[in-house]
Design a protein around this motif. Sequence first.
Motif, PDB file in Angstrom:
ATOM      1  N   VAL A  34       0.840  -1.201   0.000  1.00  8.99           N
ATOM      2  CA  VAL A  34       0.000   0.000   0.000  1.00  8.99           C
ATOM      3  C   VAL A  34       0.876   1.254   0.000  1.00  8.99           C
ATOM      4  O   VAL A  34       0.630   2.197  -0.750  1.00  8.99           O
ATOM      5  CB  VAL A  34      -0.984  -0.004   1.192  1.00  8.99           C
ATOM      6  CG1 VAL A  34      -1.766   1.307   1.260  1.00  8.99           C
ATOM      7  CG2 VAL A  34      -1.941  -1.187   1.090  1.00  8.99           C
ATOM      8  N   GLU A  37       2.386   1.859  -3.404  1.00 10.97           N
ATOM      9  CA  GLU A  37       1.398   2.444  -4.308  1.00 10.97           C
ATOM     10  C   GLU A  37       1.210   3.938  -4.033  1.00 10.97           C
ATOM     11  O   GLU A  37       1.277   4.766  -4.951  1.00 10.97           O
ATOM     12  CB  GLU A  37       0.062   1.716  -4.132  1.00 10.97           C
ATOM     13  CG  GLU A  37      -1.091   2.317  -4.889  1.00 10.97           C
ATOM     14  CD  GLU A  37      -2.423   1.709  -4.455  1.00 10.97           C
ATOM     15  OE1 GLU A  37      -3.422   2.454  -4.480  1.00 10.97           O
ATOM     16  OE2 GLU A  37      -2.465   0.518  -4.093  1.00 10.97           O
ATOM     17  N   GLN A 123      -4.937   7.692   4.326  1.00 13.16           N
ATOM     18  CA  GLN A 123      -5.176   6.621   3.353  1.00 13.16           C
ATOM     19  C   GLN A 123      -4.766   5.260   3.924  1.00 13.16           C
ATOM     20  O   GLN A 123      -5.472   4.261   3.728  1.00 13.16           O
ATOM     21  CB  GLN A 123      -4.407   6.902   2.050  1.00 13.16           C
ATOM     22  CG  GLN A 123      -4.929   8.080   1.274  1.00 13.16           C
ATOM     23  CD  GLN A 123      -6.337   7.851   0.778  1.00 13.16           C
ATOM     24  OE1 GLN A 123      -6.711   6.757   0.397  1.00 13.16           O
ATOM     25  NE2 GLN A 123      -7.137   8.894   0.823  1.00 13.16           N
ATOM     26  N   ILE A 124      -3.643   5.226   4.619  1.00  8.49           N
ATOM     27  CA  ILE A 124      -3.188   3.978   5.241  1.00  8.49           C
ATOM     28  C   ILE A 124      -4.206   3.518   6.282  1.00  8.49           C
ATOM     29  O   ILE A 124      -4.584   2.341   6.332  1.00  8.49           O
ATOM     30  CB  ILE A 124      -1.789   4.149   5.878  1.00  8.49           C
ATOM     31  CG1 ILE A 124      -0.731   4.381   4.797  1.00  8.49           C
ATOM     32  CG2 ILE A 124      -1.428   2.967   6.770  1.00  8.49           C
ATOM     33  CD1 ILE A 124      -0.489   3.206   3.871  1.00  8.49           C
ATOM     34  N   ARG A 126      -7.387   4.255   6.477  1.00  7.62           N
ATOM     35  CA  ARG A 126      -8.612   3.818   5.790  1.00  7.62           C
ATOM     36  C   ARG A 126      -8.444   2.430   5.193  1.00  7.62           C
ATOM     37  O   ARG A 126      -9.294   1.559   5.346  1.00  7.62           O
ATOM     38  CB  ARG A 126      -8.982   4.827   4.697  1.00  7.62           C
ATOM     39  CG  ARG A 126     -10.310   4.517   4.014  1.00  7.62           C
ATOM     40  CD  ARG A 126     -10.611   5.490   2.883  1.00  7.62           C
ATOM     41  NE  ARG A 126      -9.623   5.478   1.815  1.00  7.62           N
ATOM     42  CZ  ARG A 126      -9.489   4.509   0.901  1.00  7.62           C
ATOM     43  NH1 ARG A 126     -10.278   3.465   0.914  1.00  7.62           N
ATOM     44  NH2 ARG A 126      -8.564   4.592  -0.043  1.00  7.62           N
ATOM     45  N   ARG A 127      -7.313   2.217   4.531  1.00  7.69           N
ATOM     46  CA  ARG A 127      -7.081   0.931   3.863  1.00  7.69           C
ATOM     47  C   ARG A 127      -6.881  -0.212   4.866  1.00  7.69           C
ATOM     48  O   ARG A 127      -7.123  -1.359   4.532  1.00  7.69           O
ATOM     49  CB  ARG A 127      -5.866   1.022   2.945  1.00  7.69           C
ATOM     50  CG  ARG A 127      -5.973   2.042   1.822  1.00  7.69           C
ATOM     51  CD  ARG A 127      -6.513   1.542   0.520  1.00  7.69           C
ATOM     52  NE  ARG A 127      -5.787   0.497  -0.123  1.00  7.69           N
ATOM     53  CZ  ARG A 127      -4.891   0.654  -1.097  1.00  7.69           C
ATOM     54  NH1 ARG A 127      -4.593   1.859  -1.539  1.00  7.69           N
ATOM     55  NH2 ARG A 127      -4.316  -0.388  -1.627  1.00  7.69           N
ATOM     56  N   SER A 128      -6.451   0.107   6.087  1.00  4.76           N
ATOM     57  CA  SER A 128      -6.226  -0.944   7.088  1.00  4.76           C
ATOM     58  C   SER A 128      -7.532  -1.555   7.577  1.00  4.76           C
ATOM     59  O   SER A 128      -7.538  -2.673   8.081  1.00  4.76           O
ATOM     60  CB  SER A 128      -5.448  -0.390   8.282  1.00  4.76           C
ATOM     61  OG  SER A 128      -6.299   0.395   9.117  1.00  4.76           O
ATOM     62  N   GLY A 129      -8.625  -0.795   7.474  1.00  5.54           N
ATOM     63  CA  GLY A 129      -9.902  -1.285   7.961  1.00  5.54           C
ATOM     64  C   GLY A 129     -10.062  -1.156   9.474  1.00  5.54           C
ATOM     65  O   GLY A 129     -11.060  -1.607  10.030  1.00  5.54           O
TER      66      GLY A 129
END
Length: 152
Positions: A34, A37, A123-124, A126-129
């Motif tokens: 991630v 990216e 963003q990190i 959010r992407r981690s859940g």
Amino acid sequence: MSPSNPTPPSSAALSLEQQICYAMHTTVRAFDAVYRELLGEHGLSYPQYIALMTVGEHGPLTVGRLGELMRLDSGTLSPLLKRMEAAGLVGRARDPEDERRVLVSVTAAGRDRLAALGDVPHQIARRSGLTRAQLVELRQTLRSVTEALQEP
């Protein structure tokens, strides 16, 4: 089997999926993907991102102190800083108080890049859940584990 523990480990204890090291390894690889990216859009690697944040947060630092904060040796850090200097993100200069030391500072372009990276932590997350509270707890747990593992 050891003399103090005559019972051999069960096959479940040696299962790959049961190993904390494997869980950490796969999590780190997922985070790396991630970050690669998100940072790739800004022309940075993860170590460059961490170095830029560290120097930006702490002001001019000696290479030695930067290495301590990042937990990197000078053999790894020097080529990293050389690439960042060539990209105009940091400057390196001899410390006027001690010519043997080199100070690393963020350039104007480096500050601009840091500003452009401001959404990466969000963003990190959010992407981690994970929720904010879960992320805070996880960070505290990881710090505790790291400190325990580094004790002699």
